[in-house]
Design an enzyme around this catalytic site. Structure first.
Site, short mmCIF file in Angstrom:
data_model
loop_
_atom_site.label_atom_id
_atom_site.label_comp_id
_atom_site.label_asym_id
_atom_site.label_seq_id
_atom_site.Cartn_x
_atom_site.Cartn_y
_atom_site.Cartn_z
N ASP A 468 60.39 -15.21 43.04
CA ASP A 468 59.80 -14.46 41.95
C ASP A 468 60.58 -12.98 41.90
OD1 ASP A 468 58.01 -15.64 40.35
OD2 ASP A 468 56.34 -14.84 41.39
N ASP A 789 53.33 -15.83 43.52
CA ASP A 789 52.08 -15.08 43.71
C ASP A 789 50.93 -15.50 42.78
OD1 ASP A 789 53.32 -13.97 41.49
OD2 ASP A 789 53.45 -11.76 42.43
N ASP A 793 52.32 -20.24 39.29
CA ASP A 793 53.14 -20.79 40.34
C ASP A 793 52.78 -21.80 41.02
OD1 ASP A 793 54.87 -18.66 39.57
OD2 ASP A 793 54.09 -17.22 40.95
#
Length: 1168
Positions: A468, A789, A793
Site C-alpha cells: 500500500d 491496512d 485489503d
C-alpha cells in the site's frame, strides 16, 4: 475468573440475574433471546415488548446521547448482572498431554520395544550358559561387561528416549505459552470507542458492559451485540455468522440488530450494547465449542424430551455435514505439536508451508534408506552367525542352547535398531520448531507480530511485495501544502486575508461538517511536538488546513451536532467521495461534498470566483484546470482533494436515495493538494529488497501521477527503466477478454513489468495478487507478500502467501486476515521479516548439512563394522549419545544463529529449490570421506599406532577396550569440529565469522565437550568406555581439528565441476506435498484444499453448522415456533455453496482457532 469453566460461568450469571433482574427493566435472558431474532421479526418484537429502542435504553438506564455515567459501582453491577465482555479461553494442554503426544513417534516406539526386549533378556540367564559347545562365534559377541551390565544398555536406551520426549514436550509447552502471551497481547491492544458521561472515550474491549453506547464506524469489528440507535448508511458484513456474503444494510426501523464478530463495511453510527461475552451471539457459539461434549449432550437430551422433531432437523444438518466431515480430517499442523487426535473433528487445518513439505519428503527418503540399511545389517549378522555356527563348524542345534541363540539374535536386532535410530533424523522437526519459535520471539523486537508461525519462513522465499502507499511507504501525516481557491493557485497555504469571506465560511463549514466527528486535531503530547492527528488522516489534513487559515472547526461542529445531520453518504471505495446533507434554518437543504478531485470535478458545473460568487464551470474549463492545477500538484506527489457544495429546495424534498441525481450539479469551493511525505527509511529498505531479488509493487487508490511521483521518491521505479504504471480501469481492460472474464495469460503479459497500480479497487488488488501467485510464466512460482491496512485489503491479505497488516493504522478486519502484524506500520520492518525468514531456512539447511554427515558416517561404520567384525564399533548407548548431541543439541546450536545483512545479498530460493544444494552435498560427502577414512584406519590399524590391545575379535567377557573407546572419542571430536564447519552452507571460507554473537552455540559446543570427557573417563561399562591417557586424548582432538583444515580443502573444490552430485529435498511443481507420508496420521491433501487459505473456511462451515443445531435446540427449549429453527437452516444451505466468499472471520475466532485446534463435540461436528 478466566479459569472458570463455561458451565460455571453460565450458571453463575443465571443465578445473579434471577436475583437482580428487577434493577433493570429487562433481564439478560430477555435480551439474549431478542438478539437471536433478525430483521423484521426483531423490529416487531421490539415494538410489542418495549416500544422502541429509546425505551430499551431507558430500561437499561442509559442515555443514547450521553451514554452511561461510567461510575465504578454502576459498571460493576452491570458486569455482575449481564456478564463481562470476555470469553474464557480453552484450557491449554497439560505438560503430560504433550509428553504423551511426543511419545507417539514411530522411531521412539521401535526403540522402546527393543529396549524392553533387551532388558527382559538381560535378566534371563539361560541354563545353557555353561554349555561351551553352544556357540563360539568369533568376536566380542558377548563380553563380560555386557553380561554383567546387560540391563544397562536397555536402561540407557529408555533413558535417552525419555530425554528426547521431555525436550520435545517442553518445546511444545513453551511455544503454547508464548502463543498465549501473544494472544493476550493482541487482545489487550484492541480498544473500542464508547460514550460515557457525554465524553467519547476509548476503552479495552473487555471493559464494555451492557448499556454502553458504542460508536461504530467503517472497518470496525463489533465487540458485542447491540441495537442500532442512530447513524447513516451502515452496511455490515455478517458472513462470519450467517455465511451470507452480501452486505446487510442496517437501519433503526428495518433491521437494527448488530451482532458481535461482524464487520462494519460502510457508514457509521451508534449502538446500545445489549449482550456481551458468553451471552453474545459469537460467545454462545464459542461456549458450545469450548465447553466440550457434556454440555452439548445435556442440551440435546432436553431438546429431545421436549420434541421428537429435533432429530429430524439434527440429521438434516448432519447430512449437510457429510461434506464437511470429509474435509475436517486433521492435519499435522505447522505448529508442531498442535495436531489433535484423529478422533476429534479438528477444524484447524493448516496448509503445510513450503519448508515443511520439503522436510517431510526428505525425512521419508532418509527414513527409507535407514530402514533398508538396518534390515540388511540384521540379515547379514544373522546369516553370518548361522552359517559360521552350523555350516562351517558343523554344530548341531541343541534344545538347551536355544536361549543362547535367541540372545544373539536379539543382540543383532538391537544393532539393527541402532543403525535405524542413527539414520532417522528425528532432530529435524525439533530444529524447525526451535528455529521458528526463536525467530518469532526475536521478530517481536523488530516490530513483527507473527500470527502464523509458518509465515515467518514463507517470508524468506518471497519474490514480490505488493505494498500500500498510504501509511506504509509514507508517514500517514497528511498536511495541505497547496490550494486552488478563488481562481488562484497558491503554492503554499494561502494567507487568510486573500480569501473572500463568503468562500472562507463555506470552506470551513464544508470541511468541519462533512467529515467524521471522531476526526480531530489535538494539541501535541510533548512541548514543541507536532499536533496529534486522531481519526481519518486525510480529514485531519483538511482540518489542519482550516486551523492554518486561522479558523476553528469546533464551534461549527457544536452548532451542528452529529445527531442533526440530515443524511450522510459515507466514503467507500466505489464512491471515492463523501457527502453530508444538512437542513438550513429556512427549511432548504445544503449538501457538502469532498473527494478525489478528478471524480468530484466531473460533477461540478459551477465554481466560486475570487469574489466568492459561483460562476459557470464548463468541461473545457475543467480540462484546463486538470492540466494547470491538478496534474502539477499530482506530479509533486500530492493527493488532490476537491471540496464542493450544492443547495436543494426544501419542497419538494429531493429523493435522497437516487444518488446519481443528488451527487451532481455541484459548485466547487476549492481544490487542495495534500502531502503525505515518504518515510525517511523507506528508500533504503526498498533498495535492500530489490538487491535481495524481491520486486516491490505499489498498489494504491491514489491517482496515477501522485502514485508515480511517490514511487520515484521511494525508488520503486527508476526513470529510464522499462516498467508499467497502470490505472485500475486500464489494468482491467488489459486483463479481461471480450466477455469480461479475467484471463491468466493476459495477466502474465502485464505483471512482470507492472510496478504501480493506481486508482485501484480492492478487487483489482486481489486480482493482481491472485494473478501473480497463479502464474506459471516464470520457472519458479512467485511467493507474494501483501501489505494492507484497510478493510478493503482483507481479501488480498488472505490470498497472499504472507499478509502484513498495519498495527497502528490497520482496521480489525485487516489484522484478522493477516499473517504478520507490523507493530510500527513501517515498511522497513518487512525487510527484517525477510531476513528472519531466510535465516530460518538457512538454519534448517545448516542443521541438515551437519546431521546428514553424522548419519552417513555412523550408518556406514555400524554397518561395515557389524559385517566384518560381528559387532558394531559404536555401541548402542554410544550411538544414542551421538544421536542426542547431533540431534537435540545441534538443532539448538545451529537453529539459533542470528541473521546477518548478507542474507539479503542473494536471490530468494523459491518453491522448487532443493533443501540440500550441490554445495551442501559436496560438504556432506567430503566430510564423510574424511571421517570414514580415519575411523576405518583406527579400527583396523589403530592398535598398532597406539600400541594397545586390539578391540577387534576380543574374547568373550573382556572389559571395554581402549581401542574402541578411542574410535568413539575421535568420532565425537570430529562431529564437534564439523559443527563449526556446518555454520556456513554457501561455501564461505571463514567458518568462525560471528561465532561469538551466538552464545548458545558456544555454550553447547563447550558443554558437549565437557560431557564427552566425563563419559570417556568415568562412563565405564554402561557406555562401554575405558579411560584414556592424555596423549591419546591429544590425538583424538588433533584428528577432530583436522576437520576444520579439511573443510578449507573442500571449499577450494569448485562445485560446478561436480556435476554428478544430486540435490535432495526438492519439491517439484506437481507435487508440492510428497505423495507418501512418513506417519499415517499425516493426511494427504489435494490441491484445491491447499488453496483454501488457512483452515478457517472449514472452521466457519463448522461454526455455521453448530449454529443451526443450537438454533434448533433453543427453539424447542423456548417452545417457540418451528420457523425459528428453519430460519438459519436456509442460510447454511446457501452458505455451503458459497464458501468461497467468506470474509475474514471474527475476532474471537482468532483466540480459539489459533491457540489450539478446536475440538468439537461429536454432536456438533456432525461426523455421525
Amino acid at each position: 475468573m478466566g479459569d472458570m469453566t463455561n458451565s460455571d460461568f453460565y450458571s453463575k450469571n443465571q443465578r445473579n440475574e434471577s436475583g437482580h433482574g428487577g434493577e433493570f427493566g429487562c433481564t439478560m435472558e430477555e435480551l439474549r433471546s431478542l438478539m437471536e431474532l433478525r430483521g423484521t421479526e426483531a423490529v416487531v418484537k421490539i415494538k410489542e415488548t418495549y416500544g422502541d429502542t429509546e425505551a430499551i435504553c431507558r430500561r437499561l438506564k442509559t442515555s443514547p446521547v450521553e451514554g452511561l455515567p461510567g461510575t465504578a459501582p454502576d459498571l460493576e453491577k452491570r458486569k455482575q448482572i449481564f456478564g463481562q465482555n470476555f470469553i474464557p479461553p480453552k484450557k491449554p494442554k497439560t505438560f503430560l498431554q504433550l509428553v504423551w503426544e511426543a511419545l507417539q513417534d514411530v522411531t521412539l516406539i521401535i526403540l522402546e520395544i527393543a529396549a524392553i526386549i533387551s532388558l527382559g533378556l538381560s535378566f534371563y540367564h539361560p541354563p545353557g550358559e555353561s554349555n561351551e559347545g553352544c556357540a563360539t562365534a568369533q568376536g566380542g559377541a558377548e563380553d563380560e561387561g555386557e553380561a554383567e551390565a546387560g540391563w544397562i544398555e536397555g536402561a540407557a536406551i529408555l533413558l535417552s528416549v525419555i530425554c528426547v520426549v521431555l525436550v520435545t514436550a517442553f518445546n511444545d509447552w513453551s511455544k503454547e505459552k508464548q502463543f498465549r502471551g501473544l494472544q493476550s497481547r493482541i487482545e489487550q491492544e484492541q480498544k473500542f470507542t464508547v460514550v460515557r458521561a457525554s465524553q467519547v472515550v476509548q476503552i479495552p474491549v473487555a471493559e464494555i458492559v451492557v448499556g454502553d453506547i458504542a460508536q461504530i464506524k467503517y472497518g470496525d469489528l463489533l465487540p458485542a451485540d447491540g441495537l442500532f440507535i442512530q447513524g447513516n448508511d451502515l452496511k455490515i458484513d455478517e458472513s462470519s455468522l450467517t455465511g451470507e456474503s452480501d452486505q446487510v444494510r442496517k437501519s433503526v426501523d428495518k433491521d437494527p440488530m448488530l451482532l458481535s464478530g461482524t464487520h462494519v463495511m460502510e457508514g457509521s453510527g451508534r449502538m446500545v450494547v445489549t449482550a456481551v461475552g458468553v451471552n453474545s451471539q459469537t460467545g454462545i457459539i464459542f461456549t458450545l465449542l469450548g465447553a466440550g461434549g457434556e454440555e452439548e449432550e445435556k442440551k440435546d437430551k432436553k431438546g429431545k424430551m421436549q420434541d421428537g422433531n429435533v432429530d429430524a432437523s439434527q440429521s438434516k444438518a448432519k447430512q449437510q455435514d457429510g461434506a464437511a466431515a470429509m474435509e475436517m480430517q486433521p492435519l499435522k499442523s505447522a505448529e508442531g505439536g498442535d495436531a489433535d487426535d484423529k478422533k476429534k473433528a479438528n477444524m484447524h487445518k493448516k496448509e503445510k508451508s513450503v519448508l515443511q513439505g520439503k522436510l517431510t519428503k526428505l525425512a521419508v527418503q532418509i527414513g527409507k534408506a535407514g530402514l533398508v540399511m538396518s534390515a540388511v545389517t540384521v540379515i547379514i549378522l544373522v546369516l553370518y552367525f548361522t552359517v559360521d555356527t552350523f555350516v562351517v563348524n558343523k554344530k548341531p542345534w541343541l534344545p538347551e542352547c536355544t536361549p543362547v541363540y535367541v540372545q544373539y539374535f536379539v543382540k543383532f536386532f538391537i544393532i539393527g535398531v541402532t543403525v535405524l535410530v542413527v539414520a532417522v533424523p528425528e532432530g529435524l522437526p525439533l530444529a524447525v520448531t526451535i528455529s521458528l519459535a526463536y525467530s518469532v520471539k526475536k521478530m517481536m523486537k523488530d516490530n513483527n507480530l507473527v500470527r502464523h508461525l509458518d509465515a515467518c519462513e514463507t517470508m524468506g522465499n518471497a519474490t514480490a511485495i505488493c505494498s500500500d502507499k498510504t501509511g506504509t511507504l509514507t508517514t500517514n501525516r497528511m498536511t495541505v501544502v497547496q490550494a486552488y481557491v478563488g481562481d488562484v493557485h497558491h503554492k503554499e497555504v494561502p494567507d487568510p486575508g486573500s480569501i473572500h469571506a463568503k468562500t472562507m465560511e463555506l470552506l470551513v463549514n464544508a470541511i468541519a461538517i462533512n467529515s467524521a466527528y471522531t476526526t480531530k486535531i489535538l494539541p501535541p503530547e510533548k512541548e514543541g511536538g507536532l499536533p496529534r492527528q486522531v481519526g481519518n488522516k486525510t480529514e485531519c489534513g483538511l482540518l489542519g488546513f482550516v486551523l492554518d487559515l486561522k479558523q476553528d472547526y469546533d464551534p461549527v461542529r457544536a452548532q451542528m451536532p452529529e445527531e442533526k445531520l440530515y443524511k450522510v453518504y459515507t466514503f467507500n471505495s466505489v464512491r471515492k467521495s463523501m457527502s453530508t446533507v444538512i437542513k438550513l434554518p429556512d427549511e432548504s437543504f445544503r449538501m457538502y461534498s469532498k473527494g478525489a478531485s478528478e471524480i468530484v470535478l466531473k460533477k461540478c458545473c459551477k465554481i466560486l470566483s475570487g469574489a466568492g460568487e459561483p460562476r459557470v464551470f464548463r468541461p473545457r474549463d475543467r480540462d484546463e484546470m486538470v492540466k494547470k492545477v491538478i496534474e502539477p500538484m499530482a506530479c509533486d506527489g500530492l493527493r488532490t482533494i476537491c471540496v464542493a457544495y450544492r443547495d436543494f429546495p426544501g419542497s419538494p424534498e429531493p429523493d435522497w436515495d437516487n444518488e446519481n441525481d443528488i451527487l451532481n450539479d455541484l459548485t466547487c469551493i476549492c481544490v487542495v493538494g495534500i502531502e503525505d511525505p515518504v518515510r525517511p527509511e523507506v528508500p533504503e529498505a526498498i533498495r535492500k529488497c530489490q538487491r535481495a531479488g524481491i520486486t516491490v509493487r505499489m498498489v494504491t487508490g491514489d491517482n496515477i501521477n501522485t502514485a508515480r511521483a511517490i514511487a520515484i521518491k521511494c525508488g520503486i521505479i527508476h526513470p529510464g527503466e522499462d516498467f508499467l504504471c497502470l490505472e485500475g480501469k486500464e489494468f482491467n481492460r488489459r486483463i479481461r477478454n471480450e466477455k469480461g472474464e479475467i484471463e491468466q495469460e493476459r495477466i502474465d503479459k502485464i505483471w512482470p513489468k507492472l510496478r504501480v497500480l493506481a486508482r485501484s479497487s480492492p478487487t483489482d488488488k486481489h486480482t493482481l495478487v491472485k494473478g501473480i501467485i497463479d502464474s506459471t510464466h516464470t520457472e519458479q512460482r512467485q511467493v507474494v507478500a501483501v501489505t494492507g491496512d484497510g478493510t478493503n485489503d482483507g481479501p488480498a491479505l488472505k490470498k497472499a502467501d504472507v499478509g502484513f497488516a498495519m498495527g497502528i493504522a490497520g482496521t480489525d478486519v485487516a489484522k484478522e486476515a493477516s499473517d504478520i502484524i507490523l507493530t510500527d506500520d513501517n515498511f522497513s520492518s518487512i525487510v527484517k521479516a525477510v531476513m528472519w525468514g531466510r535465516n530460518v531456512y538457512d538454519s534448517i539447511s545448516k542443521f541438515l548439512q551437519f546431521q546428514l554427515t553424522v548419519n552417513v558416517v555412523a550408518v556406514i561404520v555400524a554397518f561395515t563394522g557389524a559385517c566384518i567384525t560381528q559387532d558394531s564399533p559404536l555401541k548402542a548407548v554410544q550411538m544414542l549419545w551421538v544421536n542426542l548431541i547431533m540431534d537435540t543439541f545441534a538443532s539448538l546450536a545451529l537453529a539459533t544463529e542470528p541473521p546477518t545483512e548478507t542474507l539479503l545479498l542473494r536471490k530468494p530460493y523459491g518453491r522448487n529449490k532443493p533443501l540440500i544444494s550441490r554445495t551442501m552435498m559436496k560438504n556432506i560427502l567430503g566430510h564423510a570421506v574424511y571421517q570414514l577414512t580415519l575411523i576405518f584406519t583406527l579400527l583396523f590399524v589403530g592398535e598398532k599406532m597406539f600400541q594397545i590391545d586390539s578391540g577387534r575379535n576380543a574374547p568373550l567377557h573382556s572389559p571395554p577396550s581402549e581401542h574402541y573407546t578411542i574410535i568413539f572419542n575421535t568420532f565425537v571430536m570430529m562431529q564437534l569440529f564439523n559443527e563449526i564447519n556446518a555454520r556456513k552452507i554457501h561455501g564461505e571460507r571463514n567458518v568462525f565469522d560471528g561465532i561469538f554473537r551466538n552464545p548458545i552455540f558456544c555454550t553447547i559446543v563447550l558443554g558437549t565437550f565437557a560431557i564427552q570427557i566425563v563419559i570417556v573417563q568415568f562412563g565405564g561399562k554402561p557406555f562401554s568406555c575405558s579411560p584414556l591417557q592424555l596423549d591419546q586424548w591429544m590425538w583424538c582432538i588433533f584428528i577432530g581439528l583436522g576437520e576444520l583444515v579439511w573443510g578449507q580443502v573442500i571449499a577450494t573444490i569448485p562445485t560446478s565441476r561436480l556435476k554428478f552430485l544430486k540435490e535432495a529435498g526438492r519439491l517439484t511443481q506437481k507435487e508440492e506435498i510428497p505423495e507418501e507420508e512418513l506417519n499415517e496420521d499425516v493426511e494427504e491433501i489435494d490441491h484445491a484444499e491447499r488453496e483454501l487459505r488457512r483452515g478457517q473456511i472449514l472452521w466457519f462451515r463448522g461454526l455455521n453448522r453448530i449454529q443451526t443445531q443450537i438454533e434448533v435446540v433453543n427453539t424447542f427449549k423456548s417452545g417457540a415456533s418451528f420457523q425459528g429453527a428453519l430460519r438459519r437452516q436456509s442460510s447454511v444451505t446457501s452458505q455451503s455453496q458459497d464458501v468461497a466468499n467468506l470474509s475474514s472471520p471474527s475476532r474471537v475466532s482468532l483466540s480459539n482457532a489459533l491457540s489450539s485446534p478446536t475440538s468439537l463435540p461429536p454432536a456438533a461436528a456432525g461426523q455421525g
